[in-house]
Design a protein around this motif. Structure first.
Motif, PDB file in Angstrom:
ATOM      1  N   GLN A  65       3.913   1.489  -1.225  1.00  0.00           N
ATOM      2  CA  GLN A  65       4.489   1.603  -2.569  1.00  0.00           C
ATOM      3  C   GLN A  65       3.472   2.189  -3.548  1.00  0.00           C
ATOM      4  O   GLN A  65       3.804   3.061  -4.352  1.00  0.00           O
ATOM      5  CB  GLN A  65       4.974   0.233  -3.054  1.00  0.00           C
ATOM      6  N   ARG A  66       2.231   1.740  -3.450  1.00  0.00           N
ATOM      7  CA  ARG A  66       1.172   2.253  -4.324  1.00  0.00           C
ATOM      8  C   ARG A  66       0.961   3.751  -4.088  1.00  0.00           C
ATOM      9  O   ARG A  66       0.866   4.541  -5.036  1.00  0.00           O
ATOM     10  CB  ARG A  66      -0.132   1.489  -4.085  1.00  0.00           C
ATOM     11  N   SER A  89       3.748   5.917  -5.486  1.00  0.00           N
ATOM     12  CA  SER A  89       3.568   6.117  -6.935  1.00  0.00           C
ATOM     13  C   SER A  89       2.455   7.115  -7.209  1.00  0.00           C
ATOM     14  O   SER A  89       2.584   7.985  -8.070  1.00  0.00           O
ATOM     15  CB  SER A  89       3.261   4.789  -7.621  1.00  0.00           C
ATOM     16  N   GLU A 142       0.836  -1.203   0.000  1.00  0.00           N
ATOM     17  CA  GLU A 142       0.000   0.000   0.000  1.00  0.00           C
ATOM     18  C   GLU A 142       0.872   1.254   0.000  1.00  0.00           C
ATOM     19  O   GLU A 142       0.588   2.223  -0.699  1.00  0.00           O
ATOM     20  CB  GLU A 142      -0.939  -0.001   1.209  1.00  0.00           C
TER      21      GLU A 142
END
Length: 183
Positions: A148-149, A152, A146
């Motif tokens: 990492q998402r 981004s 989550e």
């Protein structure tokens, strides 16, 4: 230094600079804020630290301009007990996550003030490291993925959607860490 921040995110921060770096750092700090504020709330003599932390995170969201007197803010943060050397190390659950939250804010302030992508990457790395640890200690958790998402997503430039997602993620993290505290 090997970092957990995805190469594409680090590259985008280096390419875009300025406002993208500040928005990324603000979002990382926002997601970590409940860990510091929630885990240190009620601690005797820490009221000024809590206020400073909350005000700093709030100010980071002004991504259109650098903060004034970042160096003094970093010096103040570095006086926090969480960032002081400790011969025994950090073994307590609350202390561990409060440390990572303080470290994340330190790098967020540096990134916001300098516009340096490496400081932003270090900020993201602190958040990812703590979420990786949380995943290892909470069965079935997906906090690292989550984070990492959301890192981004922070490059999308949509501050309002990112702020909402960061608030929600921060609360979920805090609940998970509180669930690990001794009763």
């Amino acid at each position: 230094m090997e970092t957990l921040v995805e190469g594409a995110v680090a590259e985008a921060l280096r390419d875009r600079g300025g406002e993208a770096i500040r928005l990324y750092a603000a979002a990382c700090a926002e997601r970590m804020a409940p860990l510091f504020i929630g885990l240190r709330a009620g601690a005797q003599g820490r009221e000024a630290d809590l206020d400073f932390y909350a005000e700093s995170v709030r100010d980071l969201w002004h991504a259109d301009r650098p903060l004034a007197d970042v160096a003094e803010g970093v010096r103040q943060l570095e006086r926090f007990p969480e960032l002081q050397p400790n011969e025994e190390g950090i073994t307590d659950v609350a202390d561990t996550y409060a440390f990572f939250a303080a470290l994340c804010l330190r790098y967020a302030l540096l990134a916001h003030g300098s516009g340096n992508a490496d400081d932003a990457v270090s900020c993201g790395h602190a958040a990812l490291t703590s979420m990786g640890m949380l995943d290892q200690n909470v069965a079935g958790a997906g906090f690292l993925a989550e984070e990492q998402r959301l890192q981004s997503l922070s490059l999308s430039g949509d501050a309002s959607g990112l702020w909402d997602a960061s608030i929600t993620a921060g609360r979920e993290r805090f609940r998970a860490v509180v669930g690990r505290l001794p009763r």
